[in-house]
Motif scaffolding. Structure first.
Motif, short mmCIF file in Angstrom:
data_model
loop_
_atom_site.label_atom_id
_atom_site.label_comp_id
_atom_site.label_asym_id
_atom_site.label_seq_id
_atom_site.Cartn_x
_atom_site.Cartn_y
_atom_site.Cartn_z
N ALA A 1 1.07 -21.48 8.45
CA ALA A 1 1.22 -20.04 8.61
C ALA A 1 2.26 -19.73 9.69
N THR A 2 2.20 -20.48 10.77
CA THR A 2 3.14 -20.27 11.87
C THR A 2 4.57 -20.56 11.43
N LYS A 3 4.71 -21.67 10.70
CA LYS A 3 6.05 -22.07 10.26
C LYS A 3 6.62 -21.06 9.27
N LEU A 4 5.78 -20.60 8.34
CA LEU A 4 6.24 -19.64 7.35
C LEU A 4 6.64 -18.32 8.01
N CYS A 5 5.84 -17.89 8.97
CA CYS A 5 6.15 -16.63 9.66
C CYS A 5 7.47 -16.75 10.40
N ARG A 6 7.67 -17.88 11.05
CA ARG A 6 8.91 -18.08 11.80
C ARG A 6 10.10 -18.11 10.84
N PHE A 7 9.91 -18.76 9.70
CA PHE A 7 11.00 -18.91 8.75
C PHE A 7 11.40 -17.58 8.15
N PHE A 8 10.41 -16.75 7.78
CA PHE A 8 10.73 -15.50 7.12
C PHE A 8 10.82 -14.30 8.06
N ALA A 9 9.99 -14.31 9.11
CA ALA A 9 9.94 -13.13 9.98
C ALA A 9 10.60 -13.36 11.33
N GLY A 10 11.28 -14.46 11.50
CA GLY A 10 12.04 -14.66 12.72
C GLY A 10 11.20 -15.06 13.91
N GLU A 11 11.85 -15.13 15.08
CA GLU A 11 11.18 -15.64 16.28
C GLU A 11 10.42 -14.56 17.04
N GLU A 12 10.60 -13.29 16.65
CA GLU A 12 9.94 -12.24 17.44
C GLU A 12 8.88 -11.47 16.66
N HIS A 13 8.33 -12.12 15.63
CA HIS A 13 7.37 -11.41 14.80
C HIS A 13 6.04 -11.21 15.52
N ASP A 14 5.26 -10.27 15.03
CA ASP A 14 3.94 -9.99 15.57
C ASP A 14 3.00 -11.15 15.22
N SER A 15 2.27 -11.64 16.20
CA SER A 15 1.42 -12.81 15.96
C SER A 15 0.29 -12.53 14.98
N ARG A 16 0.00 -11.26 14.75
CA ARG A 16 -1.07 -10.96 13.78
C ARG A 16 -0.67 -11.36 12.37
N LEU A 17 0.64 -11.47 12.14
CA LEU A 17 1.09 -11.93 10.82
C LEU A 17 0.55 -13.33 10.55
N VAL A 18 0.58 -14.17 11.58
CA VAL A 18 0.09 -15.54 11.43
C VAL A 18 -1.39 -15.51 11.06
N ASP A 19 -2.15 -14.66 11.75
CA ASP A 19 -3.59 -14.58 11.45
C ASP A 19 -3.83 -14.14 10.01
N LEU A 20 -3.02 -13.19 9.54
CA LEU A 20 -3.16 -12.71 8.17
C LEU A 20 -2.95 -13.85 7.18
N LEU A 21 -1.93 -14.66 7.45
CA LEU A 21 -1.61 -15.75 6.54
C LEU A 21 -2.66 -16.85 6.59
N ILE A 22 -3.20 -17.09 7.79
CA ILE A 22 -4.26 -18.11 7.90
C ILE A 22 -5.45 -17.69 7.05
N ALA A 23 -5.81 -16.41 7.18
CA ALA A 23 -6.96 -15.90 6.42
C ALA A 23 -6.72 -16.05 4.93
N GLU A 24 -5.49 -15.80 4.51
CA GLU A 24 -5.16 -15.88 3.09
C GLU A 24 -5.24 -17.33 2.60
N TYR A 25 -4.79 -18.26 3.46
CA TYR A 25 -4.86 -19.68 3.13
C TYR A 25 -6.31 -20.06 2.88
N ARG A 26 -7.16 -19.62 3.78
CA ARG A 26 -8.59 -19.97 3.66
C ARG A 26 -9.19 -19.35 2.40
N ARG A 27 -8.84 -18.07 2.19
CA ARG A 27 -9.44 -17.34 1.07
C ARG A 27 -9.08 -17.95 -0.27
N THR A 28 -7.84 -18.46 -0.39
CA THR A 28 -7.37 -18.94 -1.69
C THR A 28 -7.33 -20.46 -1.81
N GLY A 29 -7.86 -21.17 -0.80
CA GLY A 29 -7.82 -22.63 -0.88
C GLY A 29 -6.41 -23.16 -0.74
#
Lengths: 412, 446
Positions: free
Chosen positions: B237-265
């Motif tokens: 999630a961290t790597k994807l956020c950095r790749f698409f949303a740059g180095e200054e993105h809101d850290s909540r984006l990472v949490d959103l993606l982690i939750a999605e990873y868990r939800r969808t396996g």
């Protein structure tokens, strides 16, 4: 020696035309201005890679050894052609240039350099010599790590100011670092911004537009980085041009390695502040028809190094520069069926410079005591690096190399 | 330059730049017509758009590609990035190439590298576990990280270490014991006749304790355990956020993606959908300038100019900018972000833009046709040309830069020659304008 060229101190004192252009000074220029006064005698390393695996046995040949001639009925060099160094060793006849430096007492030959379980893969062996790590880890170079320590100690935070310079393309593994950065340039025009070759009259307008565009501050980290790098590139370009224009050099043969070394000499004289330079000469992977190819390459090497050495001396930098050659491995003792040699083990390394204590260091390859058909090593290459780090740069080598290695006395 | 964050046009442009390689003029027009929601849907659920390989054929017309030649391989992939109808897919292939970094310098086989590239394409947005398992069996990877040499009694830890350190958990989340256990679990995973082969007799069947779990683990089990590990979700999630949303993105984006990873396996597509749907992807932090990698810069430039690219030249020049496709510097891939920029690469980037816009030496770049621009687009005055090109690129730039472009267009060159809009000046001036626009900081970042 007083040749009239512009040194970095003078450039900074004069203010340089560039400073008037930019609305703010790149931080490195401010730091450099402060450091300029404190700039003491430089200790520069020029690291020369002989890429492909140099045949050490024909570079520094044991002319009196029967085993040498037995193993190489075609390739062994005739005794009378060799440039004798003592009663056992002679330099390949193409190395006249190096012989002259030997006669000045400023060439050290480090024999039988290697390491435990020497690797014969180009890719892996090169990584080993450049990273000074025997196991693959996250890659940094031994010179890069030294530069990082310096950056840390001096508190220099601007990682875009390079202190290592590769003449050629791409950063060599030896220069990879966590923080310190390198410049790569092919020639003195490498920092020139290009414009439409078919509209030369437009060029000043294009450059003016680019300067106006990059003069405007953009917010944010990325914008800042782009702007600073643009300005630094311009400053470097101007200094390179000045360094090349006002430099008087003669005696360099017209070949690629010599041209690269001449550029390095210009940058040293222009006080670019580089701690190390890297240059590569390729073609040493002589599996077939070695005789002509090897002679050719060694001619280039010897002549280029000789011209460089002399030029540095002329411009008063002889004592400031240490040149060190290496190759990823040597070649087999036994010649093959194609008038060539295959991948081997140990190498000789050459160290030359005004402060080098000339001589032979390390034991000659013992052709009567081979392992898997090739010589065992005597000097660990990391001892050579330890010597450079401790005696040339006055720093601690163990943190950089991972362990303590006994330094060799070729640097006093 | 302030623009409304919620302005739909700028949201769409931002999405197309980040989730792909930047739009062609046509793609931008289509997207604006479709609207944001449809654009997002077509980007993420790209199977609905047939991949038209005719475009690829046309682009490569007359070129015979040799899969053993590294330059040809790069040209082939670059061509895909240029002509694909599925930019997010190709961008993810690029992402995985950097993540599971494998260099042909060691692999030494064009066909293996192409096969790995196709593997990334097949598994790019599916379940991460499937991708990880496929990569563990991939011949290029087996050569690169010595999996092919890993056998019972003489385990080679290279893959065992990197799968933990670089592909899933990251440093500090495993022990040396875990590395050794993983290495033993992967013993016998080899290549035979160019394909994956499980050499049972070379496989260490003993019990292993891996991340606190004990069992007779095989490589598949290691993959399963890692794919379901919470730290893997975080790492990706961290790597994807950095790749698409740059180095200054809101850290909540990472949490959103982690939750999605868990939800969808571990479904990558679901994470990407979440990312691009979130308002946080369009806030000031995520929109902060993110330096384009060399490949993104070049592909984006060629797409924006809508022309025929000199592919073989381009693939020779891109490595000078610090990124050599199929030859990442090491298994860590490319650091990215501001690491792309230093004084050397800055010059290389700007000089490559010059080559694309104006050409090299006496050969004009086929990438743009100034006559066509001036004619078709109706750029008859300098201000019109500037607005036209900025519009096509969807760029917002400071007033001082606009003025710099204008001054360039209307000033006569030194020596002979006219200024824009004189007909004789069209070619040099419009090419020069394109060159300058490509050099703008606003184009150097996305």
């Amino acid at each position: 020696m007083g040749l009239k060229t512009q040194t970095r101190r003078e450039f900074l004192r004069e203010g340089g035309s560039l400073l008037a252009l930019a609305p703010f000074l790149p931080r490195w220029l401010q730091e450099a201005a402060a450091a300029a006064q404190a700039d003491s005698g430089a200790r520069i390393l020029v690291f020369v890679e002989l890429a492909g695996g140099n045949d050490g046995l024909n570079t520094v040949a044991p002319y009196a050894d029967d085993l040498y001639r037995k193993a190489r009925p075609n390739l062994a060099l005739p005794e009378k052609e060799l440039l004798k160094l003592n009663d056992t060793l002679g330099l390949h006849p193409a190395l006249k240039g190096l012989r002259e430096i030997w006669d000045l007492g400023e060439l050290a030959i480090l024999q039988s350099v290697g390491y435990p379980k020497m690797n014969r893969s180009h890719f892996e062996a090169s990584e080993i010599y450049q990273s000074a790590h025997l196991q693959r880890a996250v890659l940094t170079g031994w010179v890069g790590r030294h530069a990082d320590t310096l950056a840390q100690e001096s508190g220099v935070t601007d990682a875009s100011k390079a202190c290592l310079c590769r003449v050629g393309q791409s950063t060599p593994i030896a220069f990879l670092a966590q923080r310190a950065s390198s410049l790569s340039l092919d020639n003195a025009e490498a920092f020139e911004l290009r414009s439409n070759d078919r509209a030369r009259g437009d060029r000043p307008l294009v450059l003016a537009a680019l300067q106006a565009i990059y003069a405007e501050k953009r917010s944010g980290f990325a914008g800042d980085r782009l702007q600073r790098s643009f300005l630094e590139a311009q400053a470097t370009n101007e200094r390179l041009k000045k360094a090349a224009q006002s430099y008087e050099a003669s005696g360099y043969p017209n070949q690629a390695l010599a041209n690269s070394l001449k550029l390095i000499a210009q940058m040293i004289h222009g006080e670019f502040g580089m701690k190390a330079y890297y240059v590569s000469l390729g073609g040493f992977d002589t599996h077939a028809n070695q005789k002509g190819t090897h002679a050719n390459l060694l001619t280039q090497l010897g002549d280029a190094l000789r011209a460089f050495h002399k030029d540095l001396e002329t411009h008063g930098h002889g004592g400031e520069v240490l040149t060190l050659t290496f190759s990823e491995f040597g070649r087999r003792v036994q010649e093959n069926g194609s008038q060539g040699t295959d991948h081997g083990t140990t190498i000789p390394m050459f160290a030359l410079g005004g402060r080098v204590k000339g001589g032979i260091y390390g034991k000659n390859p013992n052709l009567a005591d081979l392992e898997d058909g090739d010589p065992k090593y005597d000097l660990d290459f990391r001892q050579v690096y330890a010597s450079v780090i401790e005696k040339w740069w006055g720093a601690q080598s163990a943190p950089i190399l991972g362990e303590s290695f006994a330094a060799l006395p070729f640097l006093g | 330059m302030i623009f409304s964050m919620h302005d739909e046009k700028s949201k769409i442009a931002h999405l197309l730049r980040r989730a792909g390689f930047g739009p062609t003029g046509e793609e931008l027009r289509e997207a604006l017509a479709k609207g944001f929601a449809a654009t997002l849907r077509d980007l993420v659920d790209f199977e609905s758009l047939p991949e038209n390989l005719d475009d690829l054929e046309k682009e490569l017309a007359g070129e015979i590609l040799d899969p053993n030649d590294a330059g040809d391989l790069k040209a082939w992939w670059l061509c895909r990035m240029l002509r694909t109808r599925r930019p997010l897919l190709e961008k993810m292939v690029l992402f995985w190439h950097g993540h599971f970094a494998t260099s042909n310098a060691k692999v030494g086989s064009g066909p293996y590298m192409q096969e790995q590239n196709d593997l990334f394409r097949r598994y790019a947005v599916g379940r991460f576990e499937d991708l990880l398992l496929a990569v563990s069996k991939d011949p290029a990877m087996l050569v690169y990280l010595d999996g092919n040499l890993n056998r019972k009694g003489a385990p080679n830890e290279n893959y065992g270490r990197e799968i933990l350190e670089l592909f899933t958990l990251g440093v500090g989340h495993y022990s040396e014991g875990d590395v050794r256990a993983a290495a033993r679990a992967f013993t016998g995973w080899q290549i035979r006749e160019g394909k994956f082969f499980f050499a049972a007799r070379q496989h260490d069947e003993s019990e292993k304790t891996f991340l606190g779990q004990t069992g007779n683990w095989n490589g598949q089990d290691i993959v399963r355990i890692l794919a379901s590990h919470p730290q893997t979700a975080r790492f990706l999630a961290t790597k994807l956020c950095r790749f698409f949303a740059g180095e200054e993105h809101d850290s909540r984006l990472v949490d959103l993606l982690i939750a999605e990873y868990r939800r969808t396996g571990g479904e990558i597509r679901a994470m990407l959908r979440k990312l691009f749907q979130s308002e946080l992807f369009y806030d000031a932090g995520a929109r902060a300038p993110r330096i384009k990698s060399p490949v993104e810069l070049v592909v984006g430039a060629i797409r924006a100019l809508d022309g025929r690219a000199p592919l073989r030249l381009v693939v020779r020049l891109i490595p000078r900018l610090g990124q050599d496709l199929f030859y990442p510097p090491n298994v860590k891939g490319w650091d990215g972000g501001s690491a792309w920029i230093n004084s050397s690469t800055m010059v290389e980037r700007l000089n490559l833009m010059k080559a694309l816009a104006t050409g090299v030496g006496v050969v004009a770049s086929p990438l743009l046709d100034p006559e066509e621009w001036a004619g078709k687009e109706g750029w008859e005055s300098a201000p019109a040309a500037i607005e036209g090109i900025l519009d096509r690129f969807a760029l917002e730039i400071p007033e001082s830069s606009r003025k710099a472009l204008l001054d360039y267009l209307i000033t006569k060159p030194r020596g002979e020659g006219e200024a824009f809009p004189a007909k004789s000046a069209q070619d040099p001036k419009l090419r020069g304008l394109a060159h300058l626009v490509l050099c703008l900081p606003e184009f150097q970042w996305a």
